[in-house]
Design a protein around this motif. Structure first.
Motif, PDB file in Angstrom:
ATOM      1  N   VAL A   1       4.390  -7.167  -7.342  1.00  0.00           N
ATOM      2  CA  VAL A   1       4.950  -5.871  -6.952  1.00  0.00           C
ATOM      3  C   VAL A   1       3.863  -4.816  -7.172  1.00  0.00           C
ATOM      4  O   VAL A   1       2.870  -5.062  -7.834  1.00  0.00           O
ATOM      5  CB  VAL A   1       6.212  -5.493  -7.768  1.00  0.00           C
ATOM      6  CG1 VAL A   1       7.337  -6.457  -7.512  1.00  0.00           C
ATOM      7  CG2 VAL A   1       5.912  -5.409  -9.245  1.00  0.00           C
ATOM      8  N   GLY A   2       4.089  -3.655  -6.644  1.00  0.00           N
ATOM      9  CA  GLY A   2       3.172  -2.556  -6.885  1.00  0.00           C
ATOM     10  C   GLY A   2       2.120  -2.433  -5.819  1.00  0.00           C
ATOM     11  O   GLY A   2       2.254  -2.947  -4.713  1.00  0.00           O
ATOM     12  N   GLY A   3       1.055  -1.755  -6.174  1.00  0.00           N
ATOM     13  CA  GLY A   3       0.044  -1.428  -5.189  1.00  0.00           C
ATOM     14  C   GLY A   3       0.569  -0.310  -4.308  1.00  0.00           C
ATOM     15  O   GLY A   3       1.380   0.506  -4.733  1.00  0.00           O
ATOM     16  N   ALA A   4       0.141  -0.273  -3.076  1.00  0.00           N
ATOM     17  CA  ALA A   4       0.583   0.770  -2.155  1.00  0.00           C
ATOM     18  C   ALA A   4       0.536   0.243  -0.739  1.00  0.00           C
ATOM     19  O   ALA A   4      -0.270  -0.623  -0.411  1.00  0.00           O
ATOM     20  CB  ALA A   4      -0.308   2.002  -2.281  1.00  0.00           C
ATOM     21  N   VAL A   5       1.423   0.761   0.080  1.00  0.00           N
ATOM     22  CA  VAL A   5       1.391   0.511   1.518  1.00  0.00           C
ATOM     23  C   VAL A   5       1.192   1.869   2.163  1.00  0.00           C
ATOM     24  O   VAL A   5       1.955   2.806   1.905  1.00  0.00           O
ATOM     25  CB  VAL A   5       2.705  -0.130   2.016  1.00  0.00           C
ATOM     26  CG1 VAL A   5       2.688  -0.269   3.522  1.00  0.00           C
ATOM     27  CG2 VAL A   5       2.922  -1.479   1.353  1.00  0.00           C
ATOM     28  N   MET A   6       0.147   1.989   2.980  1.00  0.00           N
ATOM     29  CA  MET A   6      -0.158   3.268   3.600  1.00  0.00           C
ATOM     30  C   MET A   6      -0.097   3.151   5.122  1.00  0.00           C
ATOM     31  O   MET A   6      -0.696   2.249   5.698  1.00  0.00           O
ATOM     32  CB  MET A   6      -1.556   3.746   3.177  1.00  0.00           C
ATOM     33  CG  MET A   6      -1.676   4.000   1.696  1.00  0.00           C
ATOM     34  SD  MET A   6      -3.343   4.419   1.173  1.00  0.00           S
ATOM     35  CE  MET A   6      -3.581   5.961   2.001  1.00  0.00           C
ATOM     36  N   PHE A   7       0.628   4.065   5.723  1.00  0.00           N
ATOM     37  CA  PHE A   7       0.686   4.168   7.172  1.00  0.00           C
ATOM     38  C   PHE A   7      -0.109   5.416   7.545  1.00  0.00           C
ATOM     39  O   PHE A   7       0.198   6.518   7.072  1.00  0.00           O
ATOM     40  CB  PHE A   7       2.130   4.310   7.659  1.00  0.00           C
ATOM     41  CG  PHE A   7       3.001   3.139   7.301  1.00  0.00           C
ATOM     42  CD1 PHE A   7       3.095   2.037   8.138  1.00  0.00           C
ATOM     43  CD2 PHE A   7       3.728   3.137   6.114  1.00  0.00           C
ATOM     44  CE1 PHE A   7       3.895   0.956   7.799  1.00  0.00           C
ATOM     45  CE2 PHE A   7       4.531   2.064   5.772  1.00  0.00           C
ATOM     46  CZ  PHE A   7       4.616   0.970   6.617  1.00  0.00           C
ATOM     47  N   VAL A   8      -1.124   5.262   8.374  1.00  0.00           N
ATOM     48  CA  VAL A   8      -1.964   6.386   8.783  1.00  0.00           C
ATOM     49  C   VAL A   8      -1.655   6.687  10.242  1.00  0.00           C
ATOM     50  O   VAL A   8      -1.884   5.861  11.121  1.00  0.00           O
ATOM     51  CB  VAL A   8      -3.462   6.054   8.586  1.00  0.00           C
ATOM     52  CG1 VAL A   8      -4.320   7.243   9.011  1.00  0.00           C
ATOM     53  CG2 VAL A   8      -3.742   5.659   7.147  1.00  0.00           C
TER      54      VAL A   8
END
Length: 109
Positions: free
Chosen positions: A93-100
């Motif tokens: 779990v964790g980290g990041a998901v980035m939508f640009v």
């Protein structure tokens, strides 16, 4: 200009907002719920120039860390066998998901 939607764990939200604010990024914080573990997470909306996008990604990567968590898999009553014991499973779990996303126009009033 880009609009970044960053989905992060609640545990990292305060630290990331603090780091981004200290580095002159304007951030809007939205409460959200994840579908996988059905836990709260945070979605950040960040407007950023193309030149500062790499800096933003670096701050997110340095602040939002991946972890593991023990989760007991849910077995519905119709699928349970007599005497079946569900063992906890370790999941990342964790980290990041980035939508640009590209922005055609930005207006600040």
């Amino acid at each position: 200009m880009k609009l970044v939607l960053a989905v992060i764990q609640d545990a990292d939200a305060s630290a990331l907002v603090r780091v981004l604010s200290a580095n002159a990024f304007e951030v809007t914080k939205l409460a959200s719920t994840g579908g996988f573990l059905r836990e709260g997470n945070t979605t950040l909306m960040i407007g950023v120039t193309d030149e500062r996008l790499a800096d933003l990604k670096r701050h997110v990567q340095q602040t939002c860390r991946a972890r593991t968590r023990l989760v007991t898999p849910g077995v519905s009553m119709g699928e349970q066998n007599e005497g079946l014991v569900s063992e906890p499973v370790e999941v990342p779990v964790g980290g990041a998901v980035m939508f640009v996303l590209g922005v055609q126009e930005f207006v600040k009033i």
